[in-house]
Design a protein around this motif. Structure first.
Motif, PDB file in Angstrom:
ATOM      1  N   ARG A 164       1.066 -35.582  18.137  1.00  0.00           N
ATOM      2  CA  ARG A 164       0.618 -36.779  18.844  1.00  0.00           C
ATOM      3  C   ARG A 164       1.767 -37.786  18.828  1.00  0.00           C
ATOM      4  O   ARG A 164       2.122 -38.302  17.769  1.00  0.00           O
ATOM      5  CB  ARG A 164      -0.590 -37.352  18.100  1.00  0.00           C
ATOM      6  N   THR A 165       2.373 -38.045  19.988  1.00  0.00           N
ATOM      7  CA  THR A 165       3.591 -38.872  19.994  1.00  0.00           C
ATOM      8  C   THR A 165       3.302 -40.365  19.887  1.00  0.00           C
ATOM      9  O   THR A 165       4.174 -41.125  19.487  1.00  0.00           O
ATOM     10  CB  THR A 165       4.397 -38.675  21.299  1.00  0.00           C
ATOM     11  N   GLY A 166       2.072 -40.783  20.331  1.00  0.00           N
ATOM     12  CA  GLY A 166       1.825 -42.232  20.407  1.00  0.00           C
ATOM     13  C   GLY A 166       2.443 -42.840  21.657  1.00  0.00           C
ATOM     14  O   GLY A 166       2.388 -44.055  21.857  1.00  0.00           O
ATOM     15  N   ASP A 167       3.028 -42.015  22.512  1.00  0.00           N
ATOM     16  CA  ASP A 167       3.617 -42.502  23.769  1.00  0.00           C
ATOM     17  C   ASP A 167       2.612 -42.343  24.905  1.00  0.00           C
ATOM     18  O   ASP A 167       1.865 -41.360  24.949  1.00  0.00           O
ATOM     19  CB  ASP A 167       4.877 -41.689  24.129  1.00  0.00           C
ATOM     20  N   LEU A 168       2.616 -43.301  25.815  1.00  0.00           N
ATOM     21  CA  LEU A 168       1.783 -43.185  27.011  1.00  0.00           C
ATOM     22  C   LEU A 168       2.637 -42.589  28.130  1.00  0.00           C
ATOM     23  O   LEU A 168       3.826 -42.899  28.238  1.00  0.00           O
ATOM     24  CB  LEU A 168       1.270 -44.566  27.427  1.00  0.00           C
ATOM     25  N   ALA A 169       2.004 -41.718  28.930  1.00  0.00           N
ATOM     26  CA  ALA A 169       2.779 -41.046  29.978  1.00  0.00           C
ATOM     27  C   ALA A 169       1.862 -40.653  31.123  1.00  0.00           C
ATOM     28  O   ALA A 169       0.634 -40.695  31.002  1.00  0.00           O
ATOM     29  CB  ALA A 169       3.447 -39.799  29.394  1.00  0.00           C
ATOM     30  N   ARG A 170       2.477 -40.292  32.234  1.00  0.00           N
ATOM     31  CA  ARG A 170       1.714 -39.681  33.330  1.00  0.00           C
ATOM     32  C   ARG A 170       2.593 -38.630  33.988  1.00  0.00           C
ATOM     33  O   ARG A 170       3.832 -38.681  33.892  1.00  0.00           O
ATOM     34  CB  ARG A 170       1.258 -40.735  34.342  1.00  0.00           C
ATOM     35  N   VAL A 171       1.894 -37.681  34.638  1.00  0.00           N
ATOM     36  CA  VAL A 171       2.638 -36.666  35.385  1.00  0.00           C
ATOM     37  C   VAL A 171       2.674 -37.129  36.839  1.00  0.00           C
ATOM     38  O   VAL A 171       1.633 -37.446  37.422  1.00  0.00           O
ATOM     39  CB  VAL A 171       1.959 -35.280  35.277  1.00  0.00           C
ATOM     40  N   GLY A 172       3.856 -37.213  37.418  1.00  0.00           N
ATOM     41  CA  GLY A 172       3.989 -37.694  38.800  1.00  0.00           C
ATOM     42  C   GLY A 172       3.661 -36.605  39.817  1.00  0.00           C
ATOM     43  O   GLY A 172       3.498 -35.429  39.459  1.00  0.00           O
ATOM     44  N   THR A 173       3.599 -36.997  41.080  1.00  0.00           N
ATOM     45  CA  THR A 173       3.333 -36.012  42.134  1.00  0.00           C
ATOM     46  C   THR A 173       4.479 -34.991  42.223  1.00  0.00           C
ATOM     47  O   THR A 173       4.330 -33.909  42.745  1.00  0.00           O
ATOM     48  CB  THR A 173       3.184 -36.716  43.502  1.00  0.00           C
ATOM     49  N   ASP A 174       5.637 -35.376  41.693  1.00  0.00           N
ATOM     50  CA  ASP A 174       6.779 -34.452  41.665  1.00  0.00           C
ATOM     51  C   ASP A 174       6.689 -33.456  40.503  1.00  0.00           C
ATOM     52  O   ASP A 174       7.589 -32.650  40.287  1.00  0.00           O
ATOM     53  CB  ASP A 174       8.096 -35.255  41.561  1.00  0.00           C
ATOM     54  N   GLY A 175       5.592 -33.536  39.710  1.00  0.00           N
ATOM     55  CA  GLY A 175       5.420 -32.604  38.590  1.00  0.00           C
ATOM     56  C   GLY A 175       6.203 -33.021  37.348  1.00  0.00           C
ATOM     57  O   GLY A 175       6.138 -32.362  36.314  1.00  0.00           O
ATOM     58  N   LEU A 176       6.932 -34.132  37.437  1.00  0.00           N
ATOM     59  CA  LEU A 176       7.739 -34.585  36.296  1.00  0.00           C
ATOM     60  C   LEU A 176       6.938 -35.587  35.458  1.00  0.00           C
ATOM     61  O   LEU A 176       6.024 -36.250  35.969  1.00  0.00           O
ATOM     62  CB  LEU A 176       9.029 -35.246  36.796  1.00  0.00           C
ATOM     63  N   VAL A 177       7.310 -35.695  34.186  1.00  0.00           N
ATOM     64  CA  VAL A 177       6.593 -36.604  33.291  1.00  0.00           C
ATOM     65  C   VAL A 177       7.313 -37.957  33.272  1.00  0.00           C
ATOM     66  O   VAL A 177       8.546 -38.017  33.223  1.00  0.00           O
ATOM     67  CB  VAL A 177       6.500 -36.007  31.869  1.00  0.00           C
ATOM     68  N   TYR A 178       6.519 -39.030  33.319  1.00  0.00           N
ATOM     69  CA  TYR A 178       7.048 -40.403  33.274  1.00  0.00           C
ATOM     70  C   TYR A 178       6.575 -41.077  31.994  1.00  0.00           C
ATOM     71  O   TYR A 178       5.397 -40.994  31.651  1.00  0.00           O
ATOM     72  CB  TYR A 178       6.560 -41.203  34.494  1.00  0.00           C
ATOM     73  N   PHE A 179       7.495 -41.740  31.297  1.00  0.00           N
ATOM     74  CA  PHE A 179       7.191 -42.468  30.057  1.00  0.00           C
ATOM     75  C   PHE A 179       6.712 -43.873  30.422  1.00  0.00           C
ATOM     76  O   PHE A 179       7.344 -44.555  31.219  1.00  0.00           O
ATOM     77  CB  PHE A 179       8.476 -42.531  29.210  1.00  0.00           C
ATOM     78  N   LEU A 180       5.594 -44.302  29.810  1.00  0.00           N
ATOM     79  CA  LEU A 180       5.037 -45.604  30.192  1.00  0.00           C
ATOM     80  C   LEU A 180       4.959 -46.601  29.048  1.00  0.00           C
ATOM     81  O   LEU A 180       4.353 -47.658  29.182  1.00  0.00           O
ATOM     82  CB  LEU A 180       3.625 -45.403  30.772  1.00  0.00           C
ATOM     83  N   GLY A 181       5.499 -46.262  27.899  1.00  0.00           N
ATOM     84  CA  GLY A 181       5.460 -47.210  26.768  1.00  0.00           C
ATOM     85  C   GLY A 181       4.687 -46.633  25.596  1.00  0.00           C
ATOM     86  O   GLY A 181       4.309 -45.462  25.598  1.00  0.00           O
ATOM     87  N   ARG A 182       4.442 -47.476  24.614  1.00  0.00           N
ATOM     88  CA  ARG A 182       3.791 -47.023  23.384  1.00  0.00           C
ATOM     89  C   ARG A 182       2.312 -47.383  23.380  1.00  0.00           C
ATOM     90  O   ARG A 182       1.908 -48.391  23.961  1.00  0.00           O
ATOM     91  CB  ARG A 182       4.430 -47.717  22.175  1.00  0.00           C
ATOM     92  N   ALA A 183       1.524 -46.592  22.658  1.00  0.00           N
ATOM     93  CA  ALA A 183       0.118 -46.905  22.487  1.00  0.00           C
ATOM     94  C   ALA A 183      -0.109 -47.661  21.174  1.00  0.00           C
ATOM     95  O   ALA A 183      -1.218 -48.013  20.844  1.00  0.00           O
ATOM     96  CB  ALA A 183      -0.685 -45.601  22.478  1.00  0.00           C
ATOM     97  N   ASP A 184       0.951 -47.905  20.384  1.00  0.00           N
ATOM     98  CA  ASP A 184       0.768 -48.532  19.073  1.00  0.00           C
ATOM     99  C   ASP A 184       1.877 -49.544  18.787  1.00  0.00           C
ATOM    100  O   ASP A 184       2.558 -49.998  19.696  1.00  0.00           O
ATOM    101  CB  ASP A 184       0.749 -47.446  17.987  1.00  0.00           C
ATOM    102  N   ALA A 185       2.069 -49.874  17.516  1.00  0.00           N
ATOM    103  CA  ALA A 185       3.023 -50.933  17.155  1.00  0.00           C
ATOM    104  C   ALA A 185       4.383 -50.382  16.763  1.00  0.00           C
ATOM    105  O   ALA A 185       5.108 -50.998  16.001  1.00  0.00           O
ATOM    106  CB  ALA A 185       2.444 -51.780  16.022  1.00  0.00           C
ATOM    107  N   GLN A 186       4.729 -49.208  17.269  1.00  0.00           N
ATOM    108  CA  GLN A 186       6.089 -48.699  17.023  1.00  0.00           C
ATOM    109  C   GLN A 186       6.994 -49.214  18.141  1.00  0.00           C
ATOM    110  O   GLN A 186       6.603 -49.214  19.302  1.00  0.00           O
ATOM    111  CB  GLN A 186       6.068 -47.175  17.027  1.00  0.00           C
ATOM    112  N   ILE A 187       8.183 -49.654  17.783  1.00  0.00           N
ATOM    113  CA  ILE A 187       9.094 -50.143  18.826  1.00  0.00           C
ATOM    114  C   ILE A 187      10.459 -49.499  18.679  1.00  0.00           C
ATOM    115  O   ILE A 187      10.740 -48.828  17.675  1.00  0.00           O
ATOM    116  CB  ILE A 187       9.266 -51.677  18.765  1.00  0.00           C
TER     117      ILE A 187
END
Ligand code: AMP
Length: 544
Positions: free
Chosen positions: A411-434
């Motif tokens: 569990r990375t704690g990172d927020l992400a989405r898969v784009g229409t291009d099939g690639l993964v995009y990083f959207l930031g953290r879900a917690d207090a790690q910076i």
């Protein structure tokens, strides 16, 4: 590696290169350099010395020395002796290093450079075990050999430089990297030889690393990116050019270093690239020998990437993504052409043998385009945190939807989405790690250290993104104990005894109370607003 047979342990790449090309350069720092033949010979001697002194397979061996050819040699020797390498930051404060030492219980401490005073403090501390022995492997005579060292570089002459046969196997731990822990205790991520070999065997052919390459060694040794620098270089038979850490704050000199060393591959955290872009030190068609630039560890802002790609049109640029827990990097994206706008570049697709999942709270895959949490499975997955089954269970789960019931995911704690291009995009953290300047920091670790000082009633540590090159900036609002006045400078001074400089907040605000939300918890959003308000010019800012 062009079809070369795989290895069982990381050090075997050095032995292989030493047989094939003993006079080729392996590692360089200024005037200090080792060929593959010298690296092999010295590391065999040091491994013999460790074995002779009772080092057994799986013993932890801490390394407390600045980045140098001798330090790299010592890492190879630890593997040859069957030990587990644990890097310690020689610039780190003693109380934090003591926690790492107490956690990993080393059999050996290998030291060199200006660390004598620090080591004496550690040895006098409560957590130090009498059974831990110290080897002083400084070879150039610039630092006096401490009287308490169990052996020194001179003793290595007594041992043979011929190959050593350690009994370690591929699945055994190779190293433990300690990362910031939210409860104030650093977490030890165990990485096996197999984890690391799988990553290098993907990276070397993908990045076309070859014997003619001159590869940067930018990351500090206690940061896991250094493992790609070192073992990517050795697997390819290339030459590792260690970047002097003091150049990090001198962008012009850093650029000169890349030019003068004729580097062909550069790998660093984004802040180094960002810094050079900010001070505009890269000329058009600069760095004639450079073929590849890679970054990992946090987002490289797209405008900085555009700056680099415009100046170096012949160079390939790759974004690598991944946490320490899944071995250096788990996904990659080579940018096909200079972006036209500032939209974020994806973190891409999994490296060979890795799997990325974007899941919801019930660990179900979210539909393409929707935000979920990023989980990682596959060959890079660490067996877990050293001596901490509870934290291991919380972060490494069995994948309920896998056809392999044993498959674990992190569990990375990172927020992400898969784009229409099939690639993964990083959207930031879900917690207090910076991330700040590439360093992974749990804000909870800073708060825990502030509480441990025993002079505060309440404290909140938050991070806000900056426009600059350093990633997030850290802010601290605090309430001193009743009847006690405490200036930010005093508090910062106290905290610097417990935490490394990169963890110290840049801005401080002494307040009478901290804002709370309806359930009585500190309202961190309102704390952030306090720092944004113009009247918060009252707060004190320190150069980080
Ligand atoms: P570390 O264990 O220090 O490598 O930190 C891992 C964390 O750094 C990840 O979970 C992400 O939050 C962040 N990270 C690593 N690589 C990238 C990247 N290329 N882009 C954005 N964030 C990254």
């Amino acid at each position: 590696m062009s079809g070369a047979a795989s290895v069982e342990r990381l050090d075997q790449w050095v032995t292989r290169q030493a047989r094939q090309r003993p006079f080729a350069g392996a590692v360089v720092l200024g005037e200090d350099r080792l060929t593959y033949g010298e690296l092999e010979d010295l590391s065999n001697r040091l491994a013999r010395c460790l074995l002779d002194a009772g080092c057994e397979p799986g013993d932890r061996v801490c390394l407390l020395m600045p980045k140098s050819p001798i330090a790299i040699m010592a890492i190879v020797a630890i593997y040859k002796a069957g030990g587990i390498y644990v890097p310690l930051d020689p610039a780190g404060p003693a109380p934090r290093l003591a926690k790492i030492i107490a956690s990993c219980e080393p059999r050996w401490m290998l030291a060199a450079g200006p660390v004598g005073g620090l080591l004496e403090t550690l040895m006098a501390g409560e957590g130090w075990r009498e059974s831990t022995r110290v080897g002083w492997v400084q070879s150039d005579g610039t630092q006096a050999e401490p009287v308490w060292a169990d052996f020194s570089a001179r003793d290595l002459d007594r041992y043979a430089g011929s190959p050593v046969a350690a009994s370690t196997q591929r699945r055994d731990p190779a190293h433990i990297f300690y990362t910031s822990g939210s409860t104030g205790v650093p977490k030890g991520v165990v990485i096996t030889h197999s984890n690391m070999i799988a990553f290098i065997e993907w990276a070397v052919p993908y990045f076309e690393m070859r014997p003619q390459d001159r590869i940067s060694g930018h990351s500090p040794l206690h940061f896991d990116l250094s493992m790609l620098d070192i073992f990517g270089t050795f697997a390819a038979g290339a030459e590792l050019h260690l970047v002097p850490p003091e150049l990090n704050v001198l962008p012009n000199k850093l650029a000169e270093f890349i030019r003068g060393s004729e580097l062909t591959q550069w790998f660093s955290v984004p802040s180094a690239l960002n810094y050079m872009a900010k001070f505009d030190v890269v000329r058009v068609h600069d760095f004639r020998a450079l073929r590849r630039v890679m970054w990992c560890g946090e987002v490289l802002p797209t405008p900085a990437l555009m700056y680099w790609m415009r100046r170096l049109p012949g160079v390939r640029f790759t974004n690598l993504y991944g946490p320490t827990e899944t071995t250096v990097a788990s996904s990659y994206y080579t940018v096909p052409a200079c972006p036209e706008d500032a939209a974020p570049v994806p973190i891409g697709q999994p490296c060979d043998g890795e799997v990325l999942y974007v899941l919801d709270e019930d660990l179900r895959p979210v539909p393409a385009g929707e935000v979920g949490e990023l989980f990682i499975g596959g060959v890079g997955l660490s067996p877990g945190y050293w001596g901490d089954p509870e934290k291991t269970r919380a972060a490494f789960l069995t994948n309920p939807r896998s056809s392999h019931p044993e498959e674990r995911i992190y569990r990375t704690g990172d927020l992400a989405r898969v784009g229409t291009d099939g690639l993964v995009y990083f959207l930031g953290r879900a917690d207090a790690q910076i991330k700040s300047r590439g360093y992974r920091i749990e804000l909870g670790e800073i708060e825990a250290a502030l509480h441990a000082l025993g002079i505060l009633q309440e404290v909140a540590v938050i991070a806000l993104p900056t426009e600059g090159f350093e990633g997030a900036s850290i802010y601290c609002a605090y309430v001193p104990l009743p009847g006690r006045s405490l200036t930010p400078t005093e508090l910062r001074g106290e905290l610097s005894r417990l935490l490394p400089a990169y963890m110290l907040p840049a801005s401080w605000l002494s307040v009478e109370t901290l804002p709370t939300n309806p359930n009585g918890k500190i309202d961190r959003r309102r704390v952030a607003e306090m720092f944004r308000q113009p009247e918060a010019a009252r707060h004190e800012t320190h150069p980080a």
